[in-house]
Design a protein around this motif. Sequence first.
Motif, mmCIF file in Angstrom:
data_model
loop_
_atom_site.group_PDB
_atom_site.id
_atom_site.type_symbol
_atom_site.label_atom_id
_atom_site.label_comp_id
_atom_site.label_asym_id
_atom_site.label_seq_id
_atom_site.Cartn_x
_atom_site.Cartn_y
_atom_site.Cartn_z
ATOM 1 N N SER A 42 0.832 -1.202 0.000
ATOM 2 C CA SER A 42 0.000 0.000 0.000
ATOM 3 C C SER A 42 0.867 1.253 0.000
ATOM 4 O O SER A 42 2.050 1.222 0.352
ATOM 5 C CB SER A 42 -0.936 0.020 1.202
ATOM 6 N N ILE A 43 0.223 2.337 -0.404
ATOM 7 C CA ILE A 43 0.807 3.671 -0.333
ATOM 8 C C ILE A 43 -0.184 4.492 0.472
ATOM 9 O O ILE A 43 -1.345 4.625 0.084
ATOM 10 C CB ILE A 43 1.020 4.277 -1.729
ATOM 11 N N ASP A 67 4.259 13.633 3.508
ATOM 12 C CA ASP A 67 4.829 12.296 3.644
ATOM 13 C C ASP A 67 3.972 11.274 2.915
ATOM 14 O O ASP A 67 2.738 11.321 2.964
ATOM 15 C CB ASP A 67 4.948 11.900 5.114
ATOM 16 N N VAL A 68 4.645 10.368 2.235
ATOM 17 C CA VAL A 68 4.025 9.253 1.526
ATOM 18 C C VAL A 68 4.645 7.989 2.118
ATOM 19 O O VAL A 68 5.865 7.834 2.104
ATOM 20 C CB VAL A 68 4.302 9.335 0.004
ATOM 21 N N HIS A 69 3.795 7.127 2.683
ATOM 22 C CA HIS A 69 4.276 5.900 3.315
ATOM 23 C C HIS A 69 4.056 4.713 2.388
ATOM 24 O O HIS A 69 2.967 4.542 1.842
ATOM 25 C CB HIS A 69 3.534 5.648 4.633
ATOM 26 N N VAL A 70 5.074 3.912 2.244
ATOM 27 C CA VAL A 70 5.016 2.691 1.441
ATOM 28 C C VAL A 70 5.084 1.516 2.405
ATOM 29 O O VAL A 70 5.975 1.461 3.258
ATOM 30 C CB VAL A 70 6.198 2.633 0.441
ATOM 31 N N TRP A 71 4.137 0.594 2.282
ATOM 32 C CA TRP A 71 4.093 -0.588 3.139
ATOM 33 C C TRP A 71 4.067 -1.843 2.279
ATOM 34 O O TRP A 71 3.343 -1.903 1.290
ATOM 35 C CB TRP A 71 2.840 -0.577 4.014
ATOM 36 N N LYS A 72 4.851 -2.832 2.674
ATOM 37 C CA LYS A 72 4.823 -4.112 1.967
ATOM 38 C C LYS A 72 5.256 -5.215 2.918
ATOM 39 O O LYS A 72 6.277 -5.095 3.590
ATOM 40 C CB LYS A 72 5.743 -4.085 0.744
ATOM 41 N N ASP A 82 11.427 -0.703 -4.554
ATOM 42 C CA ASP A 82 10.899 -0.714 -5.927
ATOM 43 C C ASP A 82 9.690 0.206 -6.057
ATOM 44 O O ASP A 82 9.574 0.969 -7.016
ATOM 45 C CB ASP A 82 10.519 -2.131 -6.347
ATOM 46 N N ILE A 83 8.776 0.123 -5.092
ATOM 47 C CA ILE A 83 7.590 0.987 -5.116
ATOM 48 C C ILE A 83 8.004 2.451 -5.008
ATOM 49 O O ILE A 83 7.505 3.305 -5.748
ATOM 50 C CB ILE A 83 6.615 0.604 -3.984
ATOM 51 N N SER A 84 8.928 2.759 -4.128
ATOM 52 C CA SER A 84 9.405 4.139 -3.970
ATOM 53 C C SER A 84 10.054 4.646 -5.251
ATOM 54 O O SER A 84 9.878 5.805 -5.623
ATOM 55 C CB SER A 84 10.391 4.235 -2.803
ATOM 56 N N GLY A 85 10.784 3.779 -5.943
ATOM 57 C CA GLY A 85 11.379 4.174 -7.219
ATOM 58 C C GLY A 85 10.320 4.505 -8.258
ATOM 59 O O GLY A 85 10.467 5.466 -9.026
ATOM 60 N N ALA A 86 9.241 3.737 -8.279
ATOM 61 C CA ALA A 86 8.144 4.016 -9.214
ATOM 62 C C ALA A 86 7.451 5.336 -8.861
ATOM 63 O O ALA A 86 7.082 6.104 -9.753
ATOM 64 C CB ALA A 86 7.143 2.863 -9.208
ATOM 65 N N ILE A 87 7.306 5.601 -7.571
ATOM 66 C CA ILE A 87 6.714 6.875 -7.143
ATOM 67 C C ILE A 87 7.608 8.029 -7.574
ATOM 68 O O ILE A 87 7.143 9.033 -8.117
ATOM 69 C CB ILE A 87 6.495 6.894 -5.614
ATOM 70 N N GLU A 121 7.864 -8.483 9.887
ATOM 71 C CA GLU A 121 7.348 -9.018 8.631
ATOM 72 C C GLU A 121 7.108 -7.951 7.570
ATOM 73 O O GLU A 121 6.800 -8.289 6.435
ATOM 74 C CB GLU A 121 6.019 -9.740 8.885
ATOM 75 N N THR A 122 7.217 -6.697 7.941
ATOM 76 C CA THR A 122 6.783 -5.620 7.056
ATOM 77 C C THR A 122 7.907 -4.621 6.818
ATOM 78 O O THR A 122 8.605 -4.237 7.757
ATOM 79 C CB THR A 122 5.570 -4.879 7.660
ATOM 80 N N SER A 123 8.059 -4.215 5.557
ATOM 81 C CA SER A 123 8.988 -3.127 5.248
ATOM 82 C C SER A 123 8.186 -1.847 5.082
ATOM 83 O O SER A 123 7.011 -1.864 4.714
ATOM 84 C CB SER A 123 9.811 -3.439 3.996
ATOM 85 N N HIS A 124 8.838 -0.740 5.356
ATOM 86 C CA HIS A 124 8.174 0.560 5.395
ATOM 87 C C HIS A 124 9.112 1.595 4.791
ATOM 88 O O HIS A 124 10.265 1.698 5.186
ATOM 89 C CB HIS A 124 7.866 0.902 6.860
ATOM 90 N N GLY A 125 8.613 2.329 3.826
ATOM 91 C CA GLY A 125 9.362 3.435 3.256
ATOM 92 C C GLY A 125 8.617 4.730 3.537
ATOM 93 O O GLY A 125 7.382 4.759 3.500
ATOM 94 N N VAL A 126 9.351 5.781 3.843
ATOM 95 C CA VAL A 126 8.745 7.094 4.060
ATOM 96 C C VAL A 126 9.411 8.064 3.100
ATOM 97 O O VAL A 126 10.621 8.285 3.163
ATOM 98 C CB VAL A 126 8.925 7.598 5.510
ATOM 99 N N MET A 127 8.594 8.593 2.192
ATOM 100 C CA MET A 127 9.080 9.570 1.222
ATOM 101 C C MET A 127 8.495 10.932 1.606
ATOM 102 O O MET A 127 7.311 11.025 1.915
ATOM 103 C CB MET A 127 8.626 9.206 -0.179
#
Length: 136
Positions: A42-43, A67-72, A82-87, A121-127
């Motif tokens: 999710s984003i 802030d945009v949060h990426v969860w996987k 990968d999701i952050s790169g696409a964003i 179990e979860t990775s998290h990106g914050v852009m």
Amino acid sequence: MSPEAALQKAIRARLISTAAVTGLVPASSILDRNQRPAPSPSIILGEAVARDDGETIARSRVTVFADVHVWKREPSLEGAKDISGAIRAALRVRNSDAQDGFHIADWRVASTRFLRDPDGETSHGVMTIQAIVEEI
């Protein structure tokens, strides 16, 4: 509408219309919500702060940091990256659409950081997206 809300709306519109993003995260999982756990992947959009830089005497232009949060759910940070790169690629294209009385004059990814969630179990990106938003 506030400049922060206009930017969020513009970011979501760009992300859901970009095939490289929706190929990794379904458009229905690009949303503003407070609930955890977030869908995987999710984003999540929402947090923002605006700063009046005093660039115009009319005070019609502000800098917004959103802030945009990426969860996987994954054993590494690879998918979140990968999701952050696409964003990042989706936002590289200049935005020219007006959003409810606001123009996003410029936007860019100001920073990105990746975290391992305490659940193990979860990775998290914050852009953090930095944008100049002008009332029209």
